[in-house]
Design a protein around this motif. Structure first.
Motif, PDB file in Angstrom:
ATOM      1  N   GLN A   1     -50.372  92.265  -1.262  1.00  0.00           N
ATOM      2  CA  GLN A   1     -50.473  91.115  -2.108  1.00  0.00           C
ATOM      3  C   GLN A   1     -49.200  90.949  -2.929  1.00  0.00           C
ATOM      4  N   VAL A   2     -49.118  89.816  -3.608  1.00  0.00           N
ATOM      5  CA  VAL A   2     -47.997  89.494  -4.471  1.00  0.00           C
ATOM      6  C   VAL A   2     -48.448  89.621  -5.921  1.00  0.00           C
ATOM      7  N   GLN A   3     -47.618  90.251  -6.740  1.00  0.00           N
ATOM      8  CA  GLN A   3     -47.856  90.317  -8.174  1.00  0.00           C
ATOM      9  C   GLN A   3     -46.707  89.642  -8.906  1.00  0.00           C
ATOM     10  N   LEU A   4     -47.050  88.846  -9.911  1.00  0.00           N
ATOM     11  CA  LEU A   4     -46.076  88.093 -10.679  1.00  0.00           C
ATOM     12  C   LEU A   4     -46.243  88.418 -12.157  1.00  0.00           C
ATOM     13  N   VAL A   5     -45.138  88.684 -12.831  1.00  0.00           N
ATOM     14  CA  VAL A   5     -45.163  89.019 -14.249  1.00  0.00           C
ATOM     15  C   VAL A   5     -44.148  88.160 -14.980  1.00  0.00           C
ATOM     16  N   GLU A   6     -44.639  87.315 -15.896  1.00  0.00           N
ATOM     17  CA  GLU A   6     -43.778  86.453 -16.684  1.00  0.00           C
ATOM     18  C   GLU A   6     -43.343  87.153 -17.965  1.00  0.00           C
ATOM     19  N   SER A   7     -42.184  86.769 -18.466  1.00  0.00           N
ATOM     20  CA  SER A   7     -41.700  87.263 -19.738  1.00  0.00           C
ATOM     21  C   SER A   7     -40.747  86.236 -20.334  1.00  0.00           C
ATOM     22  N   GLY A   8     -40.452  86.388 -21.616  1.00  0.00           N
ATOM     23  CA  GLY A   8     -39.466  85.552 -22.272  1.00  0.00           C
ATOM     24  C   GLY A   8     -40.016  84.486 -23.189  1.00  0.00           C
ATOM     25  N   GLY A   9     -41.329  84.339 -23.251  1.00  0.00           N
ATOM     26  CA  GLY A   9     -41.910  83.357 -24.143  1.00  0.00           C
ATOM     27  C   GLY A   9     -41.768  83.765 -25.597  1.00  0.00           C
ATOM     28  N   GLY A  10     -42.046  82.816 -26.478  1.00  0.00           N
ATOM     29  CA  GLY A  10     -41.951  83.084 -27.894  1.00  0.00           C
ATOM     30  C   GLY A  10     -41.978  81.822 -28.706  1.00  0.00           C
ATOM     31  N   LEU A  11     -41.635  81.960 -29.970  1.00  0.00           N
ATOM     32  CA  LEU A  11     -41.595  80.849 -30.913  1.00  0.00           C
ATOM     33  C   LEU A  11     -40.158  80.376 -31.075  1.00  0.00           C
TER      34      LEU A  11
ATOM     35  N   SER B   1     -38.576  84.425 -17.489  1.00  0.00           N
ATOM     36  CA  SER B   1     -38.355  85.170 -16.261  1.00  0.00           C
ATOM     37  C   SER B   1     -39.688  85.463 -15.598  1.00  0.00           C
ATOM     38  N   CYS B   2     -39.677  85.522 -14.290  1.00  0.00           N
ATOM     39  CA  CYS B   2     -40.849  85.893 -13.511  1.00  0.00           C
ATOM     40  C   CYS B   2     -40.410  86.902 -12.470  1.00  0.00           C
ATOM     41  N   ALA B   3     -40.885  88.120 -12.616  1.00  0.00           N
ATOM     42  CA  ALA B   3     -40.570  89.185 -11.675  1.00  0.00           C
ATOM     43  C   ALA B   3     -41.681  89.296 -10.643  1.00  0.00           C
ATOM     44  N   ALA B   4     -41.304  89.281  -9.384  1.00  0.00           N
ATOM     45  CA  ALA B   4     -42.261  89.328  -8.288  1.00  0.00           C
ATOM     46  C   ALA B   4     -42.181  90.660  -7.559  1.00  0.00           C
ATOM     47  N   SER B   5     -43.328  91.131  -7.113  1.00  0.00           N
ATOM     48  CA  SER B   5     -43.392  92.317  -6.281  1.00  0.00           C
ATOM     49  C   SER B   5     -44.347  92.064  -5.129  1.00  0.00           C
ATOM     50  N   GLY B   6     -44.265  92.892  -4.108  1.00  0.00           N
ATOM     51  CA  GLY B   6     -45.157  92.750  -2.965  1.00  0.00           C
ATOM     52  C   GLY B   6     -44.478  92.332  -1.678  1.00  0.00           C
ATOM     53  N   GLY B   7     -43.209  92.051  -1.729  1.00  0.00           N
ATOM     54  CA  GLY B   7     -42.451  91.710  -0.535  1.00  0.00           C
ATOM     55  C   GLY B   7     -42.424  90.222  -0.237  1.00  0.00           C
ATOM     56  N   GLY B   8     -41.438  89.815   0.529  1.00  0.00           N
ATOM     57  CA  GLY B   8     -41.337  88.450   1.009  1.00  0.00           C
ATOM     58  C   GLY B   8     -40.831  87.433   0.008  1.00  0.00           C
ATOM     59  N   PHE B   9     -40.265  87.880  -1.106  1.00  0.00           N
ATOM     60  CA  PHE B   9     -39.857  86.953  -2.155  1.00  0.00           C
ATOM     61  C   PHE B   9     -38.889  85.890  -1.648  1.00  0.00           C
ATOM     62  N   SER B  10     -37.902  86.310  -0.888  1.00  0.00           N
ATOM     63  CA  SER B  10     -36.856  85.392  -0.470  1.00  0.00           C
ATOM     64  C   SER B  10     -37.356  84.294   0.464  1.00  0.00           C
ATOM     65  N   THR B  11     -38.525  84.467   1.049  1.00  0.00           N
ATOM     66  CA  THR B  11     -39.076  83.484   1.976  1.00  0.00           C
ATOM     67  C   THR B  11     -40.032  82.503   1.308  1.00  0.00           C
ATOM     68  N   ARG B  12     -40.323  82.698   0.040  1.00  0.00           N
ATOM     69  CA  ARG B  12     -41.351  81.907  -0.630  1.00  0.00           C
ATOM     70  C   ARG B  12     -40.768  80.895  -1.600  1.00  0.00           C
TER      71      ARG B  12
ATOM     72  N   TYR C   1     -46.982  79.184 -20.088  1.00  0.00           N
ATOM     73  CA  TYR C   1     -46.219  78.954 -18.874  1.00  0.00           C
ATOM     74  C   TYR C   1     -46.557  80.017 -17.843  1.00  0.00           C
ATOM     75  N   TYR C   2     -46.851  79.562 -16.623  1.00  0.00           N
ATOM     76  CA  TYR C   2     -47.280  80.440 -15.546  1.00  0.00           C
ATOM     77  C   TYR C   2     -46.316  80.372 -14.375  1.00  0.00           C
ATOM     78  N   CYS C   3     -46.075  81.506 -13.786  1.00  0.00           N
ATOM     79  CA  CYS C   3     -45.312  81.602 -12.556  1.00  0.00           C
ATOM     80  C   CYS C   3     -46.272  81.566 -11.377  1.00  0.00           C
ATOM     81  N   ASN C   4     -45.859  80.909 -10.296  1.00  0.00           N
ATOM     82  CA  ASN C   4     -46.736  80.737  -9.148  1.00  0.00           C
ATOM     83  C   ASN C   4     -45.952  80.806  -7.852  1.00  0.00           C
ATOM     84  N   THR C   5     -46.589  81.362  -6.840  1.00  0.00           N
ATOM     85  CA  THR C   5     -46.073  81.262  -5.487  1.00  0.00           C
ATOM     86  C   THR C   5     -47.243  81.106  -4.533  1.00  0.00           C
ATOM     87  N   LYS C   6     -47.004  80.439  -3.441  1.00  0.00           N
ATOM     88  CA  LYS C   6     -48.034  80.183  -2.442  1.00  0.00           C
ATOM     89  C   LYS C   6     -47.622  80.771  -1.106  1.00  0.00           C
TER      90      LYS C   6
END
Length: 120
Positions: A1-11, A21-32, A93-98
């Protein structure tokens, strides 16, 4: 599966800038294709920006000219640079990939979101 973790939000104050920033794990990032969505209280979740595997970008009219989406395939990371922020940009704000195949949606992956608050 793919896991996505957002960071950088604030006031941030109106007119200020923020970089998500959104860091992705699980492989196949460059194809999505990757996207940033946002959801404000009482409103529908909306697409803010997306970027395809070859770097083609699209933006919501409300952020065009102010926000920039980019990706670093070597780091499996997608970014959203937000400039000239307005109070109406306040949202989670949410990061998404399909995962797509032959035009069919096979998977839909989301991060847990990062809060952006624009206020004086």
């Amino acid at each position: 599966q793919v896991q996505l973790v957002e960071s950088g939000g604030g006031l941030v104050q109106p007119g200020g800038s923020l970089r998500l920033s959104c860091a992705a794990s699980g492989g196949g990032f460059s194809t999505r294709a990757m996207g940033w969505y946002r959801q404000a209280p009482g409103k529908q979740r909306e697409l803010v920006a997306k970027i395809t595997s070859d770097g083609t970008t699209n933006y919501a009219d409300s952020v065009k000219g102010r926000f920039t989406i980019s990706r670093d395939n070597a780091k499996n990371t997608v970014y959203l640079q937000m400039n000239s922020l307005k109070p109406e940009d306040t949202a989670v704000y949410y990061c998404n990939t399909k995962r797509m195949r032959v035009g069919a949606l096979l998977g839909d992956f989301w991060g847990h979101g990062t809060q952006v608050t624009v206020s004086s």
